[in-house]
Scaffold this active site. Structure first.
Site, PDB file in Angstrom:
ATOM      1  N   LYS A  80       0.860  -1.177   0.000  1.00 17.25           N
ATOM      2  CA  LYS A  80       0.000   0.000   0.000  1.00 17.25           C
ATOM      3  C   LYS A  80       0.899   1.230   0.000  1.00 17.25           C
ATOM      4  CE  LYS A  80      -4.535   0.870   0.550  1.00 17.25           C
ATOM      5  NZ  LYS A  80      -5.708   0.127   0.116  1.00 17.25           N
ATOM      6  N   GLY A 181     -20.480   6.817   5.638  1.00 17.18           N
ATOM      7  CA  GLY A 181     -19.592   7.217   4.538  1.00 17.18           C
ATOM      8  C   GLY A 181     -20.234   6.956   3.193  1.00 17.18           C
ATOM      9  N   GLY A 183     -19.076   7.695   0.102  1.00 21.50           N
ATOM     10  CA  GLY A 183     -18.076   7.965  -0.936  1.00 21.50           C
ATOM     11  C   GLY A 183     -18.275   7.053  -2.128  1.00 21.50           C
ATOM     12  N   ASN A 184     -17.179   6.797  -2.831  1.00 21.29           N
ATOM     13  CA  ASN A 184     -17.257   5.993  -4.053  1.00 21.29           C
ATOM     14  C   ASN A 184     -17.863   4.620  -3.803  1.00 21.29           C
ATOM     15  OD1 ASN A 184     -16.046   8.016  -5.565  1.00 21.29           O
ATOM     16  ND2 ASN A 184     -14.008   7.356  -4.941  1.00 21.29           N
ATOM     17  N   VAL A 185     -17.490   3.986  -2.707  1.00 17.30           N
ATOM     18  CA  VAL A 185     -18.035   2.654  -2.423  1.00 17.30           C
ATOM     19  C   VAL A 185     -19.376   2.770  -1.687  1.00 17.30           C
ATOM     20  CG1 VAL A 185     -17.626   0.422  -1.358  1.00 17.30           C
ATOM     21  CG2 VAL A 185     -15.697   1.711  -2.264  1.00 17.30           C
ATOM     22  N   TYR A 187     -21.690   5.010  -1.492  1.00 17.24           N
ATOM     23  CA  TYR A 187     -22.880   5.443  -2.229  1.00 17.24           C
ATOM     24  C   TYR A 187     -23.350   4.356  -3.197  1.00 17.24           C
ATOM     25  CZ  TYR A 187     -26.483   8.381  -4.022  1.00 17.24           C
ATOM     26  OH  TYR A 187     -27.731   8.864  -4.325  1.00 17.24           O
TER      27      TYR A 187
HETATM   28  P1  NAD Z   1     -14.140   7.827  -0.494  1.00 21.86           P
HETATM   29  O1  NAD Z   1     -13.089   8.790  -0.077  1.00 21.86           O
HETATM   30  O2  NAD Z   1     -14.758   7.965  -1.839  1.00 21.86           O
HETATM   31  O3  NAD Z   1     -15.327   7.817   0.564  1.00 21.86           O
HETATM   32  C1  NAD Z   1     -15.175   7.922   1.941  1.00 21.86           C
HETATM   33  C2  NAD Z   1     -16.348   8.760   2.430  1.00 21.86           C
HETATM   34  O4  NAD Z   1     -16.373   8.699   3.860  1.00 21.86           O
HETATM   35  C3  NAD Z   1     -16.249  10.222   2.032  1.00 21.86           C
HETATM   36  O5  NAD Z   1     -17.465  10.647   1.434  1.00 21.86           O
HETATM   37  C4  NAD Z   1     -15.989  10.935   3.359  1.00 21.86           C
HETATM   38  O6  NAD Z   1     -16.546  12.235   3.403  1.00 21.86           O
HETATM   39  C5  NAD Z   1     -16.677  10.015   4.328  1.00 21.86           C
HETATM   40  N1  NAD Z   1     -16.236  10.110   5.723  1.00 21.86           N
HETATM   41  C6  NAD Z   1     -14.966  10.269   6.185  1.00 21.86           C
HETATM   42  N2  NAD Z   1     -14.973  10.296   7.525  1.00 21.86           N
HETATM   43  C7  NAD Z   1     -16.258  10.162   7.917  1.00 21.86           C
HETATM   44  C8  NAD Z   1     -16.910  10.102   9.182  1.00 21.86           C
HETATM   45  N3  NAD Z   1     -16.237  10.204  10.320  1.00 21.86           N
HETATM   46  N4  NAD Z   1     -18.256   9.945   9.201  1.00 21.86           N
HETATM   47  C9  NAD Z   1     -18.949   9.852   8.046  1.00 21.86           C
HETATM   48  N5  NAD Z   1     -18.401   9.896   6.836  1.00 21.86           N
HETATM   49  C10 NAD Z   1     -17.063  10.043   6.776  1.00 21.86           C
HETATM   50  O7  NAD Z   1     -13.493   6.353  -0.301  1.00 21.86           O
HETATM   51  P2  NAD Z   1     -14.012   4.982  -0.890  1.00 21.86           P
HETATM   52  O8  NAD Z   1     -13.215   4.657  -2.088  1.00 21.86           O
HETATM   53  O9  NAD Z   1     -15.504   4.989  -0.954  1.00 21.86           O
HETATM   54  O10 NAD Z   1     -13.537   3.973   0.262  1.00 21.86           O
HETATM   55  C11 NAD Z   1     -14.249   3.869   1.479  1.00 21.86           C
HETATM   56  C12 NAD Z   1     -13.566   2.840   2.372  1.00 21.86           C
HETATM   57  O11 NAD Z   1     -13.548   1.583   1.687  1.00 21.86           O
HETATM   58  C13 NAD Z   1     -12.106   3.154   2.707  1.00 21.86           C
HETATM   59  O12 NAD Z   1     -11.812   2.684   4.001  1.00 21.86           O
HETATM   60  C14 NAD Z   1     -11.318   2.349   1.684  1.00 21.86           C
HETATM   61  O13 NAD Z   1     -10.024   2.033   2.127  1.00 21.86           O
HETATM   62  C15 NAD Z   1     -12.197   1.114   1.584  1.00 21.86           C
HETATM   63  N6  NAD Z   1     -12.041   0.393   0.332  1.00 21.86           N
HETATM   64  C16 NAD Z   1     -12.261   0.996  -0.862  1.00 21.86           C
HETATM   65  C17 NAD Z   1     -12.112   0.271  -2.029  1.00 21.86           C
HETATM   66  C18 NAD Z   1     -12.387   0.899  -3.371  1.00 21.86           C
HETATM   67  O14 NAD Z   1     -12.498   0.156  -4.364  1.00 21.86           O
HETATM   68  N7  NAD Z   1     -12.553   2.204  -3.464  1.00 21.86           N
HETATM   69  C19 NAD Z   1     -11.729  -1.073  -1.986  1.00 21.86           C
HETATM   70  C20 NAD Z   1     -11.536  -1.682  -0.737  1.00 21.86           C
HETATM   71  C21 NAD Z   1     -11.685  -0.931   0.421  1.00 21.86           C
END
Ligand code: NAD
Length: 360
Positions: A80, A181, A183-185, A187
């Protein structure tokens, strides 16, 4: 501070620090284990308060990738990277290219993709400096695009398997799920759940996301701090790590915890606390492996000069349901937490001797 002595060091093979004054890049790349293949893992850009936080984060995330690849049956190791900085404020194409040069310096021992704070466009900048990058645009033929929707589908699949196991329900219409949260995942997960008639309680620190979830998915919103008190069947942490801790466990009312965030347990012992409370925890790295599966197929397609096969990816991701069920069964057989059961399965596969894992 000695990195070797940190609790989270856990036998990392390599930890490299990169500093590029011209672009302001301060980055760390951690390679945990390459027994099964090159270390593949996303890059996170985050405004860490200090270096210690960044090091701890990268070490924990990198270790998790070794376990994720192993339990998912992929020929990959774990690694990572983190960039210290505010993704909304500090990111420039030059900074991304400097990160590309850092990745390239490891000559393929580490392959980068997206994580929190990084986008497909950033991977394009990085790809100008190194070929050891995935998560490139789907227009590239072998590129898989943003892995987040695939991750969301895997979490959705794993969540349903956990609900079936714990609540004996196949039909999730009317199930109450709290999503932390958007975010990308998070939502994308909400969209899949809403389509099945799930009743959503959501939160995010950014109000724009919350407003969209209310308008488009009929979700109910709560302030970030109140999500732990929601009266729900499932809690889905999809923000950052550490959501399950001494302060939150007593408040969580859900029977099932199943979300996308990496490192959901603040400490390993919290897995045992959940078991004692009879809360079924679907281990994070088991159910959030969809994105890794997607980038693995992208890697294979590019190496073979083939096109990315999205159908094969989705079929593989659907098997997360079987993997998570096998973890639940192993936990029951060995009377351990689901987190420990998952670690044991993964460690057998990547070749860590049991004595070493106990000492770690
Ligand atoms: P992202 O940055 O798009 O979304 C994270 C969201 O969480 C954001 O909208 C942010 O505003 C919100 N957030 C942060 N702190 C918060 C809190 N205290 N309370 C409420 N909301 C809060 O990230 P993502 O890509 O959606 O990833 C989310 C999680 O999933 C991360 O931990 C990431 O490591 C994990 N993950 C993601 C993927 C992927 O394919 N993107 C794969 C495996 C794991």
């Amino acid at each position: 501070m000695s990195v070797f002595d940190l609790r989270d060091f856990d036998q990392h093979e390599q930890v490299s620090f990169f500093n590029d004054p011209e672009t302001g890049l301060k980055a760390i790349i951690a390679v945990h284990n390459t027994h099964l293949g090159p270390a593949l893992g996303g890059c996170r850009m985050w405004a860490y308060e200090n270096e210690e936080q960044a090091i701890t984060d990268v070490l924990r995330l990198s270790r998790g990738m070794t376990y994720k690849a192993a339990i998912t049956g992929l020929p990959l190791g774990g690694g990572k990277s983190v960039i210290i900085g505010d993704a909304r404020r500090d990111k420039t194409p030059e900074l991304m290219r400097a990160m590309g040069r850092a990745v390239n310096a490891l000559r393929g021992r580490y392959i980068v993709a997206e994580d929190v704070g990084m986008s497909v466009d950033d991977m394009v900048q990085i790809s100008k400096e190194t070929r050891h990058v995935l998560g490139l645009p789907s227009e590239n033929g072998s590129g898989g695009g943003d892995p987040s929707p695939v991750t969301a589908f895997g979490v959705y699949t794993g969540l349903k398997a956990a609900v079936k196991h714990r609540l004996n329900r196949d039909d999730i219409a009317g199930l109450r799920v709290a999503v932390q949260g958007l975010g990308n995942v998070g939502y994308n997960l909400c969209k899949l759940l809403a389509a099945d008639g799930v009743v959503l309680t959501v939160t995010d620190v950014h109000q724009d996301r919350v407003k969209t979830a209310i308008a488009e998915l009929g979700a109910t919103a709560v302030p970030p701090e109140n999500i732990y008190d929601a009266e729900v069947d499932v809690f889905a942490p999809c923000a950052l790590g550490g959501a399950i801790n001494d302060g939150t466990i007593a408040r969580i009312k859900a029977d099932v915890i199943s979300g996308a965030a990496n490192n959901q347990l603040a400490e390993a012992r919290h897995g045992d606390v959940l078991r004692e409370k009879n809360v079924l925890y679907a281990p994070d790295y088991v159910i959030n492996a969809g994105g890794l599966i997607a980038v693995h197929y992208e890697y294979r397609a590019r190496s073979a000069g083939e096109t990315y096969d999205r159908d094969a990816v989705m079929a593989h991701v659907a098997r997360i349901a079987e993997t998570v069920e096998s973890v639940f069964q192993r936990a029951a057989q060995e009377a351990v937490s689901t987190a420990v059961a998952a670690d044991r399965i993964a460690e057998q596969r990547f070749g860590r001797a049991p004595a070493a894992s106990q000492a770690a």
